[in-house]
Design a protein around this motif. Structure first.
Motif, PDB file in Angstrom:
ATOM      1  N   ARG A 116      42.338  45.825  35.321  1.00 46.96           N
ATOM      2  CA  ARG A 116      41.906  46.166  36.504  1.00 46.96           C
ATOM      3  C   ARG A 116      43.361  46.397  37.366  1.00 46.96           C
ATOM      4  O   ARG A 116      44.181  45.517  37.246  1.00 46.96           O
ATOM      5  CB  ARG A 116      41.138  45.159  37.205  1.00 46.96           C
ATOM      6  CG  ARG A 116      40.544  45.520  38.524  1.00 46.96           C
ATOM      7  CD  ARG A 116      39.620  44.054  38.968  1.00 46.96           C
ATOM      8  NE  ARG A 116      39.058  44.510  40.336  1.00 46.96           N
ATOM      9  CZ  ARG A 116      38.584  43.500  41.348  1.00 46.96           C
ATOM     10  NH1 ARG A 116      38.704  42.177  40.795  1.00 46.96           N
ATOM     11  NH2 ARG A 116      38.081  43.808  42.344  1.00 46.96           N
ATOM     12  N   TYR A 118      45.251  46.699  41.362  1.00 44.61           N
ATOM     13  CA  TYR A 118      45.149  46.792  42.692  1.00 44.61           C
ATOM     14  C   TYR A 118      46.220  47.380  43.486  1.00 44.61           C
ATOM     15  O   TYR A 118      47.272  47.780  42.884  1.00 44.61           O
ATOM     16  CB  TYR A 118      44.984  45.114  43.388  1.00 44.61           C
ATOM     17  CG  TYR A 118      46.195  44.430  43.161  1.00 44.61           C
ATOM     18  CD1 TYR A 118      47.308  44.311  44.397  1.00 44.61           C
ATOM     19  CD2 TYR A 118      46.521  43.630  42.272  1.00 44.61           C
ATOM     20  CE1 TYR A 118      48.166  43.634  44.323  1.00 44.61           C
ATOM     21  CE2 TYR A 118      47.483  42.720  42.279  1.00 44.61           C
ATOM     22  CZ  TYR A 118      48.401  42.747  43.224  1.00 44.61           C
ATOM     23  OH  TYR A 118      49.499  41.980  43.346  1.00 44.61           O
ATOM     24  N   ALA A 143      40.349  46.671  44.379  1.00 48.30           N
ATOM     25  CA  ALA A 143      40.997  45.479  44.905  1.00 48.30           C
ATOM     26  C   ALA A 143      42.452  46.099  45.489  1.00 48.30           C
ATOM     27  O   ALA A 143      43.039  46.945  45.206  1.00 48.30           O
ATOM     28  CB  ALA A 143      41.269  44.474  43.730  1.00 48.30           C
ATOM     29  N   LYS A 145      45.829  44.437  48.090  1.00 52.17           N
ATOM     30  CA  LYS A 145      46.653  43.257  48.707  1.00 52.17           C
ATOM     31  C   LYS A 145      47.184  43.762  49.872  1.00 52.17           C
ATOM     32  O   LYS A 145      47.821  44.924  50.220  1.00 52.17           O
ATOM     33  CB  LYS A 145      47.690  42.878  47.578  1.00 52.17           C
ATOM     34  CG  LYS A 145      48.491  41.702  48.168  1.00 52.17           C
ATOM     35  CD  LYS A 145      49.337  40.961  47.015  1.00 52.17           C
ATOM     36  CE  LYS A 145      50.668  41.926  46.818  1.00 52.17           C
ATOM     37  NZ  LYS A 145      51.354  41.210  45.846  1.00 52.17           N
ATOM     38  N   ARG A 172      37.815  42.733  54.929  1.00 45.77           N
ATOM     39  CA  ARG A 172      36.436  42.235  54.406  1.00 45.77           C
ATOM     40  C   ARG A 172      35.486  43.295  54.755  1.00 45.77           C
ATOM     41  O   ARG A 172      34.499  43.423  53.659  1.00 45.77           O
ATOM     42  CB  ARG A 172      36.309  40.771  54.635  1.00 45.77           C
ATOM     43  CG  ARG A 172      34.833  40.268  54.134  1.00 45.77           C
ATOM     44  CD  ARG A 172      34.828  40.421  52.699  1.00 45.77           C
ATOM     45  NE  ARG A 172      35.630  39.771  51.687  1.00 45.77           N
ATOM     46  CZ  ARG A 172      35.932  40.080  50.636  1.00 45.77           C
ATOM     47  NH1 ARG A 172      35.557  41.235  49.950  1.00 45.77           N
ATOM     48  NH2 ARG A 172      36.944  39.515  49.977  1.00 45.77           N
ATOM     49  N   ARG A 179      34.126  44.022  46.307  1.00 47.21           N
ATOM     50  CA  ARG A 179      35.631  44.283  46.120  1.00 47.21           C
ATOM     51  C   ARG A 179      36.620  43.200  46.513  1.00 47.21           C
ATOM     52  O   ARG A 179      36.106  42.275  47.583  1.00 47.21           O
ATOM     53  CB  ARG A 179      36.249  45.515  46.855  1.00 47.21           C
ATOM     54  CG  ARG A 179      35.278  46.751  46.433  1.00 47.21           C
ATOM     55  CD  ARG A 179      35.621  48.132  47.081  1.00 47.21           C
ATOM     56  NE  ARG A 179      34.789  49.211  46.745  1.00 47.21           N
ATOM     57  CZ  ARG A 179      33.771  49.641  47.308  1.00 47.21           C
ATOM     58  NH1 ARG A 179      33.170  48.926  48.419  1.00 47.21           N
ATOM     59  NH2 ARG A 179      32.900  50.782  46.902  1.00 47.21           N
ATOM     60  N   ASP A 180      37.815  43.328  46.436  1.00 47.76           N
ATOM     61  CA  ASP A 180      38.610  41.925  46.526  1.00 47.76           C
ATOM     62  C   ASP A 180      39.835  42.264  47.401  1.00 47.76           C
ATOM     63  O   ASP A 180      40.522  43.516  47.443  1.00 47.76           O
ATOM     64  CB  ASP A 180      39.046  41.418  45.135  1.00 47.76           C
ATOM     65  CG  ASP A 180      37.971  40.609  44.615  1.00 47.76           C
ATOM     66  OD1 ASP A 180      37.339  39.592  45.091  1.00 47.76           O
ATOM     67  OD2 ASP A 180      37.797  41.002  43.391  1.00 47.76           O
ATOM     68  N   ALA A 182      43.404  40.594  48.446  1.00 45.48           N
ATOM     69  CA  ALA A 182      44.416  39.366  48.188  1.00 45.48           C
ATOM     70  C   ALA A 182      45.118  39.353  49.480  1.00 45.48           C
ATOM     71  O   ALA A 182      45.421  40.571  49.975  1.00 45.48           O
ATOM     72  CB  ALA A 182      45.400  39.578  46.941  1.00 45.48           C
ATOM     73  N   ARG A 205      36.907  34.697  51.974  1.00 44.43           N
ATOM     74  CA  ARG A 205      36.974  34.614  50.527  1.00 44.43           C
ATOM     75  C   ARG A 205      38.205  35.635  49.980  1.00 44.43           C
ATOM     76  O   ARG A 205      37.923  36.462  49.219  1.00 44.43           O
ATOM     77  CB  ARG A 205      35.550  35.192  49.822  1.00 44.43           C
ATOM     78  CG  ARG A 205      34.446  34.542  50.696  1.00 44.43           C
ATOM     79  CD  ARG A 205      34.108  33.226  50.156  1.00 44.43           C
ATOM     80  NE  ARG A 205      32.923  32.774  50.909  1.00 44.43           N
ATOM     81  CZ  ARG A 205      31.717  33.023  50.538  1.00 44.43           C
ATOM     82  NH1 ARG A 205      31.454  33.583  49.437  1.00 44.43           N
ATOM     83  NH2 ARG A 205      30.733  32.241  51.140  1.00 44.43           N
ATOM     84  N   PHE A 207      40.911  36.840  47.307  1.00 48.29           N
ATOM     85  CA  PHE A 207      41.082  36.970  45.900  1.00 48.29           C
ATOM     86  C   PHE A 207      41.985  35.843  45.688  1.00 48.29           C
ATOM     87  O   PHE A 207      41.750  35.181  44.704  1.00 48.29           O
ATOM     88  CB  PHE A 207      41.472  38.478  45.532  1.00 48.29           C
ATOM     89  CG  PHE A 207      41.444  38.487  43.981  1.00 48.29           C
ATOM     90  CD1 PHE A 207      40.210  38.348  43.357  1.00 48.29           C
ATOM     91  CD2 PHE A 207      42.270  39.261  43.227  1.00 48.29           C
ATOM     92  CE1 PHE A 207      40.094  38.317  41.949  1.00 48.29           C
ATOM     93  CE2 PHE A 207      42.199  39.532  42.018  1.00 48.29           C
ATOM     94  CZ  PHE A 207      41.017  39.250  41.238  1.00 48.29           C
ATOM     95  N   PHE A 208      43.284  35.645  46.270  1.00 51.29           N
ATOM     96  CA  PHE A 208      44.101  34.708  46.149  1.00 51.29           C
ATOM     97  C   PHE A 208      45.247  34.837  47.432  1.00 51.29           C
ATOM     98  O   PHE A 208      45.105  36.042  48.214  1.00 51.29           O
ATOM     99  CB  PHE A 208      44.900  34.846  45.238  1.00 51.29           C
ATOM    100  CG  PHE A 208      45.787  36.031  44.643  1.00 51.29           C
ATOM    101  CD1 PHE A 208      46.729  36.470  45.240  1.00 51.29           C
ATOM    102  CD2 PHE A 208      45.186  36.965  43.522  1.00 51.29           C
ATOM    103  CE1 PHE A 208      47.429  37.615  44.783  1.00 51.29           C
ATOM    104  CE2 PHE A 208      45.963  38.190  43.290  1.00 51.29           C
ATOM    105  CZ  PHE A 208      46.949  38.594  43.966  1.00 51.29           C
TER     106      PHE A 208
END
Length: 382
Positions: A116, A118, A143, A145, A172, A179-180, A182, A205, A207-208
């Protein structure tokens, strides 16, 4: 006939340093020794390390790594480690081509069929974030960032902190639940500020959260990881297993070594094994060129605790050249449903366009990171 007869470096736009190693049998290996803002200095370090490698058997990769990293009384740091990284990648590329197999096969064989990816998104306003994310979704990524902020006060104002929350909330909303995103603090936050912001991000939430404190303050990481439920990532400015160990002990969830800074394929594989002991996933830092990206993917296809891959196709830093400009066939690095499919070519799995690299080296580059200041004139972390 695998002894080394030539080592060359190429300073190519937008901000990369490529390394080329040639053997007596004509096999050529490529690596990337980029150290953003310091690549000219790394070029000199590569020249010095070449004294160790010239005339030696290119296939003795581990021994070369040991000598390059430990053969001088003064060791480590980003300059030496980046030089070693580029040379190490090129040696693995040669080995794969010599044995006519992808590097991940030499590392034990594939553990997955795809990785995967991003992409990075910018924008200081919520609507700009939304537009940038939509562009990444349009090319199939699942994803992204984003930076948490630009310049950040040591103790952020209500407006600064609310700005962070609004932008992540906007991300978000566009990404939905499947989907994410970060959120990169980029070392711009003090520990107190990071701890203030993290709980406010938890409803979205992430991803990190990446690099909540600067790497020289790794001793403070545990205070942050214990204060939030969001997974914590760090490591783009850590260069060895020894430097990663305190971060792993502090409770990070994601380790982010850079294969062009942290000793290349040889050391990052060892960092991955150490991370596995701490139940930590790997997500290598890679806002760099095609060679570094291919090296990351080769490690990823043979590493069980590999989470996701950063890549810089289309990133805002790439002015004057693009990732895919330096490869003959772009298809191995194309996204397929937000993933990179397993590379099947020998070595690193890409064919570098040597003519394009040599021409680009004539232009060179002198990329530098910006210097930021707070409103009172004092230095601010970028």
């Amino acid at each position: 006939m695998t002894h080394i007869v030539k080592i060359e470096t190429f300073l190519v736009p937008p901000r990369w340093l490529f390394v080329r190693i040639e053997t007596a049998s004509g096999i050529v290996g490529w690596g990337e020794a980029t150290c953003e803002g310091r690549s000219e200095t790394v070029r000199t370090a590569v020249d010095q390390l070449s004294e160790i490698l010239m005339g030696q058997d290119a296939l003795r990769i581990e021994d070369h790594w040991q000598v390059m990293t430990k053969g001088s009384f003064y060791r480590g740091g980003p300059i030496l480690s980046s030089a070693v990284s580029g040379l190490d990648q090129a040696l693995w590329d040669i080995a794969g081509k010599h044995f006519e197999t992808p590097v991940h096969q030499l590392l034990g064989g594939p553990v997955r069929d795809r990785i995967r990816a991003y992409g990075w998104v910018g924008g200081d306003e919520p609507n700009e974030v939304a537009e940038s994310i939509q562009a990444q979704m349009d090319v199939g990524l699942t994803a992204v960032k984003m930076n948490a902020s630009g310049r950040m006060s040591p103790l952020g104002s209500v407006a600064e902190i609310d700005g962070v929350i609004r932008r992540v909330a906007a991300a978000r909303e566009v990404l939905g639940d499947h989907r994410d995103v970060a959120v990169d603090f980029h070392g711009r936050f003090s520990l107190a500020n990071a701890r203030k912001v993290a709980p406010l991000l938890e409803p979205y939430r992430p991803f990190f959260i990446e690099e909540p404190v600067v790497p020289e303050n790794t001793h403070l990481l545990q205070q942050f990881t214990s204060s939030t439920t969001i997974p914590v990532a760090t490591g783009e400015r850590l260069y060895s297993r020894q430097e990663f160990l305190p971060a792993l002990q502090a409770g990070i969830a994601v380790a982010q070594p850079d294969l062009s800074h942290a000793g290349g394929i040889t050391e990052v594989r060892k960092i991955a094994a150490l991370a596995e002991v701490y139940d930590v996933q790997l997500a290598p830092h890679c806002p760099l060129g095609p060679i570094a990206l291919a090296a990351c993917l080769q490690v990823g296809f043979a590493t069980s605790n590999y989470l996701i891959q950063e890549q810089s196709i289309g990133i805002h830093y790439n002015k004057g050249a693009e990732v895919l400009d330096y490869v003959v066939d772009t298809s191995p690095l194309k996204f397929v449903d937000g993933n990179f499919e397993r590379l099947t070519g020998p070595g690193l799995g890409i064919e570098v366009d040597e003519a394009a690299v040599r021409e680009a080296d004539k232009r060179g580059h002198a990329w530098r990171g910006p210097v930021w200041r707070h409103s009172d004139g004092s230095f601010a972390e970028w």
